[in-house]
Design a protein around this motif. Structure first.
Motif, PDB file in Angstrom:
ATOM      1  N   GLN A  38       0.840  -1.192   0.000  1.00  0.00           N
ATOM      2  CA  GLN A  38       0.000   0.000   0.000  1.00  0.00           C
ATOM      3  C   GLN A  38       0.879   1.247   0.000  1.00  0.00           C
ATOM      4  O   GLN A  38       1.763   1.395   0.831  1.00  0.00           O
ATOM      5  N   GLY A  39       0.630   2.120  -0.951  1.00  0.00           N
ATOM      6  CA  GLY A  39       1.339   3.384  -0.989  1.00  0.00           C
ATOM      7  C   GLY A  39       0.349   4.476  -1.313  1.00  0.00           C
ATOM      8  O   GLY A  39      -0.518   4.810  -0.511  1.00  0.00           O
ATOM      9  N   SER A  40       0.445   5.012  -2.526  1.00  0.00           N
ATOM     10  CA  SER A  40      -0.530   5.999  -2.967  1.00  0.00           C
ATOM     11  C   SER A  40      -1.859   5.313  -3.243  1.00  0.00           C
ATOM     12  O   SER A  40      -1.965   4.091  -3.245  1.00  0.00           O
ATOM     13  N   LYS A  41      -2.864   6.098  -3.495  1.00  0.00           N
ATOM     14  CA  LYS A  41      -4.190   5.540  -3.755  1.00  0.00           C
ATOM     15  C   LYS A  41      -4.171   4.681  -5.020  1.00  0.00           C
ATOM     16  O   LYS A  41      -3.518   5.009  -6.002  1.00  0.00           O
ATOM     17  N   LYS A  52     -14.253 -14.336  -7.055  1.00  0.00           N
ATOM     18  CA  LYS A  52     -13.159 -14.252  -6.079  1.00  0.00           C
ATOM     19  C   LYS A  52     -11.814 -14.505  -6.746  1.00  0.00           C
ATOM     20  O   LYS A  52     -10.809 -13.847  -6.423  1.00  0.00           O
ATOM     21  N   THR A  53     -11.770 -15.448  -7.656  1.00  0.00           N
ATOM     22  CA  THR A  53     -10.528 -15.754  -8.367  1.00  0.00           C
ATOM     23  C   THR A  53      -9.992 -14.522  -9.074  1.00  0.00           C
ATOM     24  O   THR A  53      -8.807 -14.168  -8.941  1.00  0.00           O
ATOM     25  N   TYR A  54     -10.843 -13.852  -9.823  1.00  0.00           N
ATOM     26  CA  TYR A  54     -10.405 -12.653 -10.542  1.00  0.00           C
ATOM     27  C   TYR A  54     -10.093 -11.506  -9.588  1.00  0.00           C
ATOM     28  O   TYR A  54      -9.112 -10.778  -9.774  1.00  0.00           O
ATOM     29  N   ALA A  55     -10.912 -11.340  -8.550  1.00  0.00           N
ATOM     30  CA  ALA A  55     -10.701 -10.241  -7.609  1.00  0.00           C
ATOM     31  C   ALA A  55      -9.364 -10.377  -6.889  1.00  0.00           C
ATOM     32  O   ALA A  55      -8.616  -9.396  -6.744  1.00  0.00           O
ATOM     33  N   SER A  56      -9.044 -11.579  -6.443  1.00  0.00           N
ATOM     34  CA  SER A  56      -7.796 -11.769  -5.695  1.00  0.00           C
ATOM     35  C   SER A  56      -6.586 -11.564  -6.593  1.00  0.00           C
ATOM     36  O   SER A  56      -5.591 -10.942  -6.191  1.00  0.00           O
ATOM     37  N   ARG A  57      -6.641 -12.070  -7.804  1.00  0.00           N
ATOM     38  CA  ARG A  57      -5.486 -11.949  -8.697  1.00  0.00           C
ATOM     39  C   ARG A  57      -5.299 -10.523  -9.198  1.00  0.00           C
ATOM     40  O   ARG A  57      -4.168 -10.059  -9.379  1.00  0.00           O
ATOM     41  N   LEU A  58      -6.383  -9.813  -9.423  1.00  0.00           N
ATOM     42  CA  LEU A  58      -6.264  -8.428  -9.860  1.00  0.00           C
ATOM     43  C   LEU A  58      -5.775  -7.529  -8.722  1.00  0.00           C
ATOM     44  O   LEU A  58      -5.119  -6.516  -8.964  1.00  0.00           O
ATOM     45  N   ALA A  59      -6.058  -7.908  -7.490  1.00  0.00           N
ATOM     46  CA  ALA A  59      -5.497  -7.171  -6.355  1.00  0.00           C
ATOM     47  C   ALA A  59      -3.982  -7.331  -6.329  1.00  0.00           C
ATOM     48  O   ALA A  59      -3.236  -6.367  -6.100  1.00  0.00           O
ATOM     49  N   THR A  60      -3.519  -8.525  -6.595  1.00  0.00           N
ATOM     50  CA  THR A  60      -2.081  -8.771  -6.656  1.00  0.00           C
ATOM     51  C   THR A  60      -1.425  -7.914  -7.742  1.00  0.00           C
ATOM     52  O   THR A  60      -0.266  -7.511  -7.621  1.00  0.00           O
ATOM     53  N   ALA A  61      -2.188  -7.605  -8.784  1.00  0.00           N
ATOM     54  CA  ALA A  61      -1.681  -6.782  -9.880  1.00  0.00           C
ATOM     55  C   ALA A  61      -1.728  -5.289  -9.572  1.00  0.00           C
ATOM     56  O   ALA A  61      -1.332  -4.478 -10.408  1.00  0.00           O
ATOM     57  N   GLY A  62      -2.233  -4.921  -8.385  1.00  0.00           N
ATOM     58  CA  GLY A  62      -2.173  -3.517  -7.980  1.00  0.00           C
ATOM     59  C   GLY A  62      -3.487  -2.791  -7.837  1.00  0.00           C
ATOM     60  O   GLY A  62      -3.509  -1.574  -7.637  1.00  0.00           O
ATOM     61  N   PHE A  63      -4.608  -3.509  -7.892  1.00  0.00           N
ATOM     62  CA  PHE A  63      -5.927  -2.890  -7.792  1.00  0.00           C
ATOM     63  C   PHE A  63      -6.573  -3.219  -6.449  1.00  0.00           C
ATOM     64  O   PHE A  63      -6.330  -4.291  -5.880  1.00  0.00           O
ATOM     65  N   THR A  64      -7.419  -2.326  -5.982  1.00  0.00           N
ATOM     66  CA  THR A  64      -8.321  -2.647  -4.874  1.00  0.00           C
ATOM     67  C   THR A  64      -9.600  -3.182  -5.506  1.00  0.00           C
ATOM     68  O   THR A  64     -10.221  -2.503  -6.322  1.00  0.00           O
ATOM     69  N   THR A  65      -9.978  -4.400  -5.147  1.00  0.00           N
ATOM     70  CA  THR A  65     -11.093  -5.062  -5.823  1.00  0.00           C
ATOM     71  C   THR A  65     -12.150  -5.516  -4.828  1.00  0.00           C
ATOM     72  O   THR A  65     -11.852  -5.814  -3.671  1.00  0.00           O
ATOM     73  N   ILE A  66     -13.379  -5.578  -5.303  1.00  0.00           N
ATOM     74  CA  ILE A  66     -14.485  -6.104  -4.503  1.00  0.00           C
ATOM     75  C   ILE A  66     -15.271  -7.102  -5.328  1.00  0.00           C
ATOM     76  O   ILE A  66     -15.778  -6.785  -6.410  1.00  0.00           O
ATOM     77  N   ALA A  67     -15.365  -8.330  -4.816  1.00  0.00           N
ATOM     78  CA  ALA A  67     -16.314  -9.325  -5.320  1.00  0.00           C
ATOM     79  C   ALA A  67     -17.446  -9.394  -4.302  1.00  0.00           C
ATOM     80  O   ALA A  67     -17.195  -9.330  -3.093  1.00  0.00           O
ATOM     81  N   TYR A  68     -18.664  -9.509  -4.757  1.00  0.00           N
ATOM     82  CA  TYR A  68     -19.808  -9.421  -3.849  1.00  0.00           C
ATOM     83  C   TYR A  68     -20.934 -10.311  -4.344  1.00  0.00           C
ATOM     84  O   TYR A  68     -20.987 -10.684  -5.515  1.00  0.00           O
ATOM     85  N   ASP A  69     -21.838 -10.645  -3.425  1.00  0.00           N
ATOM     86  CA  ASP A  69     -23.035 -11.384  -3.805  1.00  0.00           C
ATOM     87  C   ASP A  69     -24.121 -10.408  -4.238  1.00  0.00           C
ATOM     88  O   ASP A  69     -24.330  -9.366  -3.608  1.00  0.00           O
ATOM     89  N   ALA A  70     -24.824 -10.754  -5.301  1.00  0.00           N
ATOM     90  CA  ALA A  70     -25.919  -9.926  -5.793  1.00  0.00           C
ATOM     91  C   ALA A  70     -27.028  -9.802  -4.762  1.00  0.00           C
ATOM     92  O   ALA A  70     -27.187 -10.660  -3.872  1.00  0.00           O
ATOM     93  N   ASN A  81     -15.478   5.678  -1.259  1.00  0.00           N
ATOM     94  CA  ASN A  81     -15.335   6.154   0.118  1.00  0.00           C
ATOM     95  C   ASN A  81     -14.179   5.508   0.862  1.00  0.00           C
ATOM     96  O   ASN A  81     -13.989   5.763   2.054  1.00  0.00           O
ATOM     97  N   LEU A  82     -13.394   4.684   0.175  1.00  0.00           N
ATOM     98  CA  LEU A  82     -12.195   4.119   0.780  1.00  0.00           C
ATOM     99  C   LEU A  82     -11.033   5.097   0.620  1.00  0.00           C
ATOM    100  O   LEU A  82     -10.778   5.605  -0.482  1.00  0.00           O
ATOM    101  N   ASP A  83     -10.334   5.361   1.706  1.00  0.00           N
ATOM    102  CA  ASP A  83      -9.212   6.298   1.662  1.00  0.00           C
ATOM    103  C   ASP A  83      -8.086   5.815   0.756  1.00  0.00           C
ATOM    104  O   ASP A  83      -7.273   6.614   0.293  1.00  0.00           O
ATOM    105  N   THR A  84      -8.049   4.509   0.515  1.00  0.00           N
ATOM    106  CA  THR A  84      -6.945   3.929  -0.269  1.00  0.00           C
ATOM    107  C   THR A  84      -7.250   3.825  -1.764  1.00  0.00           C
ATOM    108  O   THR A  84      -6.427   3.322  -2.527  1.00  0.00           O
ATOM    109  N   VAL A  85      -8.428   4.278  -2.176  1.00  0.00           N
ATOM    110  CA  VAL A  85      -8.837   4.174  -3.583  1.00  0.00           C
ATOM    111  C   VAL A  85      -8.990   5.561  -4.185  1.00  0.00           C
ATOM    112  O   VAL A  85      -9.571   6.464  -3.574  1.00  0.00           O
TER     113      VAL A  85
END
Length: 299
Positions: free
Chosen positions: A23-26, A45-63, A95-99
């Motif tokens: 975590q550094g800049s937003k 979840k598979t895509y969300a976790s791997r894209l986070a590793t690539a530098g994104f803040t991600t959210i997977a959620y239930d409809a 509303n996340l300070d890190t995004v």
């Protein structure tokens, strides 16, 4: 990974929040929209976790009405609610300070891809769109998996649904139909046979993905078009990924033509619809394509 609750009007959506390892800049944020009948713990979840590793803040959620999210009756597939779910997740990310609130994109898989497109048309807080094995759930319901059915044949389904909904309004038990065939045979399209294997065996089975859609969903789904006015309002850069052996490929091709050509389209040789859910040979390259695309257009 952090379990989160996302406020959406009177209900809450159950989500999984993934942050980059350093975590550094937003960071840019990504909304990950799961397939019809699925839950966040599966391919989303598979895509969300791997894209986070690539530098994104991600959210997977239930409809809404599905998985661990709120809303009654449960197992309702309401396309308009599915689209507004995306809006609620954007609110949360902004509303996340890190995004960085000006750098949010959306990725949808299968029906989630259609919902991602529908959401982006109307909410230009989304700056980039990616779809994997996309399905416009309304088109699929009207025209069949391969896209060659006469939509007028579905009038009978609406009549059947109307009778059931009337009975339920008078106190009858809720009735549902399966998302994927519980007992596929040789006549079942390949993608649907593989979907049955994915959702109904230990391969990816989850207790909250119960393989059912309420009859109450039918009129909502059959009259929905994720691509309506996309030629006018979908002005953000779009990435389309699909396999050339997927019966669902026609959805990707239809949107590509409708919008005058996506910014990038990747048609993967020998790829079927379900390969992009959990087949490493297809998932990992798809993740790289999405990561590179989002880095370019959320810069």
């Amino acid at each position: 990974m952090e379990e989160i609750s996302i406020k959406k009007g009177p209900i809450t959506l159950a989500g999984l929040l993934f942050k980059p390892p350093t975590q550094g800049s937003k960071t840019p944020g990504l909304v990950i929209v799961h397939p019809g009948g699925g839950v966040k713990e599966q391919t989303a979840k598979t895509y969300a976790s791997r894209l986070a590793t690539a530098g994104f803040t991600t959210i997977a959620y239930d409809a809404s009405y599905q998985g661990a999210s709120g809303g009654e009756p449960h197992f309702l597939e309401d396309p308009n609610e599915r689209v507004s779910d995306v809006y609620a997740v954007i609110d949360y990310l902004q509303n996340l300070d890190t995004v960085d609130p000006e750098k949010i994109g959306v990725l949808g898989i299968c029906a989630g891809g259609g919902y991602a497109v529908a959401a982006a048309k109307g909410d230009h807080r989304l700056k980039a769109v990616a779809t994997v094995s996309m399905v416009n759930i309304g088109d699929s319901a009207r025209k069949g998996w391969d896209g060659d059915d006469d939509p007028s044949k579905q009038v009978a389904a609406l009549e059947q649904a109307a009778a059931q909904i009337t009975a339920e309004a008078r106190g009858a038990e809720r009735a549902a139909a399966p998302y994927v065939p519980p007992q596929p045979d040789d006549k079942t399209p390949r993608d649907m046979r593989e979907a049955s294997d994915y959702y109904l065996t230990p391969r990816a089975q989850h207790p909250r993905a119960a393989n059912k859609m309420l009859y109450l969903s039918f009129p909502r789904v059959l009259t929905f078009d994720a691509f309506l006015l996309a030629d006018v309002f979908l002005t953000q850069p779009v990435l389309l990924i699909a396999g050339d052996k997927a019966g669902s490929l026609w959805h990707t091709e239809r949107l590509d033509k409708l919008i005058g050509g996506a910014k990038k389209k990747v048609i993967v040789p020998n790829g079927a619809h379900m390969d992009f859910y959990d087949n490493e040979a297809y998932v990992e390259p798809a993740v790289r394509e999405v990561a590179d695309f989002m880095k370019q257009y959320l810069a």
